[in-house]
Design a protein around this motif. Structure first.
Motif, mmCIF file in Angstrom:
data_model
loop_
_atom_site.group_PDB
_atom_site.id
_atom_site.type_symbol
_atom_site.label_atom_id
_atom_site.label_comp_id
_atom_site.label_asym_id
_atom_site.label_seq_id
_atom_site.Cartn_x
_atom_site.Cartn_y
_atom_site.Cartn_z
ATOM 1 N N SER A 1 59.809 47.909 46.587
ATOM 2 C CA SER A 1 58.829 47.202 47.115
ATOM 3 C C SER A 1 58.799 47.477 48.923
ATOM 4 O O SER A 1 60.050 47.610 49.246
ATOM 5 C CB SER A 1 58.798 45.768 47.074
ATOM 6 N N ALA B 1 50.189 45.293 48.513
ATOM 7 C CA ALA B 1 48.846 45.509 48.477
ATOM 8 C C ALA B 1 48.124 46.508 49.638
ATOM 9 O O ALA B 1 46.926 46.353 49.466
ATOM 10 C CB ALA B 1 48.079 44.035 48.312
ATOM 11 N N LYS C 1 46.662 37.590 44.683
ATOM 12 C CA LYS C 1 47.097 36.702 45.350
ATOM 13 C C LYS C 1 46.668 36.570 46.667
ATOM 14 O O LYS C 1 46.887 35.751 47.579
ATOM 15 C CB LYS C 1 48.834 37.264 45.559
ATOM 16 N N ALA C 2 45.684 37.484 47.344
ATOM 17 C CA ALA C 2 45.176 37.561 48.503
ATOM 18 C C ALA C 2 44.229 36.077 48.555
ATOM 19 O O ALA C 2 43.454 35.519 47.725
ATOM 20 C CB ALA C 2 44.237 38.475 48.568
ATOM 21 N N LYS C 3 44.459 35.526 49.887
ATOM 22 C CA LYS C 3 43.897 34.208 50.174
ATOM 23 C C LYS C 3 42.484 34.582 50.778
ATOM 24 O O LYS C 3 42.562 35.190 51.819
ATOM 25 C CB LYS C 3 44.718 33.510 51.209
ATOM 26 N N THR D 1 44.277 42.207 45.119
ATOM 27 C CA THR D 1 45.397 41.554 44.610
ATOM 28 C C THR D 1 44.885 40.183 44.199
ATOM 29 O O THR D 1 44.349 39.319 44.991
ATOM 30 C CB THR D 1 46.684 41.603 45.623
ATOM 31 N N LYS E 1 51.100 39.431 55.269
ATOM 32 C CA LYS E 1 51.722 39.125 53.975
ATOM 33 C C LYS E 1 50.925 37.615 53.809
ATOM 34 O O LYS E 1 50.766 37.317 52.801
ATOM 35 C CB LYS E 1 53.096 38.907 54.005
ATOM 36 N N ASP E 2 51.011 36.896 54.809
ATOM 37 C CA ASP E 2 50.413 35.604 54.515
ATOM 38 C C ASP E 2 49.155 35.464 54.042
ATOM 39 O O ASP E 2 48.377 34.474 53.142
ATOM 40 C CB ASP E 2 50.533 34.886 55.917
ATOM 41 N N VAL E 3 48.184 36.339 54.260
ATOM 42 C CA VAL E 3 46.888 36.315 53.874
ATOM 43 C C VAL E 3 46.603 37.284 52.566
ATOM 44 O O VAL E 3 45.906 36.856 51.757
ATOM 45 C CB VAL E 3 46.044 37.236 54.934
ATOM 46 N N ILE E 4 47.638 38.258 52.318
ATOM 47 C CA ILE E 4 47.101 39.231 51.130
ATOM 48 C C ILE E 4 48.374 38.961 50.002
ATOM 49 O O ILE E 4 48.297 39.314 49.080
ATOM 50 C CB ILE E 4 47.287 40.551 51.346
ATOM 51 N N GLY E 5 49.123 38.078 50.404
ATOM 52 C CA GLY E 5 50.376 37.754 49.382
ATOM 53 C C GLY E 5 51.366 38.733 49.138
ATOM 54 O O GLY E 5 52.657 38.051 48.973
ATOM 55 N N SER E 6 51.302 39.925 49.543
ATOM 56 C CA SER E 6 52.321 41.079 48.963
ATOM 57 C C SER E 6 51.809 42.328 49.986
ATOM 58 O O SER E 6 50.764 42.733 49.925
ATOM 59 C CB SER E 6 52.313 41.458 47.692
#
Length: 173
Positions: free
Chosen positions: A5, A89, A159-161, A157, A81-86
């Protein structure tokens, strides 16, 4: 063999993602619009305080300016990362815009912003190569020597916010 990762590579390089710095005004650290994320300017801030202060070529050396650019882009990645989760992505880094608070006779802004650019390429490989501006300026907020902004293209993704993919169209959730 499994692919590492982005955060594993980051750790192998001796870095870690910081907490997302709190905005210094009425804006958000990053905003996703479709498959692009615009990351607001981030400086070399850790735990709410500037790690480096002053102008490059005066109070701050070129080497410390380079390190300040690295920390600034790490703060950008934390906001991303806070916006897309990982960070996995990330499809590609599109653009880096770097500002360098410079002494009057300092002309090596590109070498300073290389701190951000080279770290992105180490982390993302070819996906980390980007268009860039390295701009000299007389002063930056809180007397920081460097500020970095990013534009990043992401893959969908779950997880994306705040970003939803519907068929081939993206829309704000």
């Amino acid at each position: 063999m499994t692919k590492k990762s982005v955060e594993e590579v980051l750790q192998e390089l001796g870095f870690e993602l910081p907490q997302v710095p709190a905005p210094a005004g009425e804006y958000i650290p990053a905003k996703a619009i479709g498959d692009l994320v615009y990351v607001s300017g981030q400086g070399p801030i850790r735990n709410g305080e500037p790690v480096y202060v002053g102008r490059v070529g005066a109070e701050v050396s070129l080497e410390d300016g380079y390190k300040a650019a690295q920390l600034s882009v790490l703060n950008c990645l934390a906001a991303l990362k806070d916006v897309i989760g990982s960070l996995d992505a990330v499809e590609e880094i599109v653009q880096v815009r770097g500002f360098v608070s410079s002494a009057p006779n300092f002309y090596d802004q590109p070498a300073v912003i290389n701190g951000a650019s080279e770290l992105l390429v180490k982390l993302f490989g070819e996906r980390g190569r980007h268009a860039r501006a390295a701009i000299g300026t007389s002063v930056l907020p809180r007397n920081i020597p460097v500020e970095v902004e990013l534009v990043v293209k992401i893959r969908h993704t779950p997880k994306a916010k705040g970003v939803v993919k519907c068929g081939e169209d993206w829309e704000k959730a």
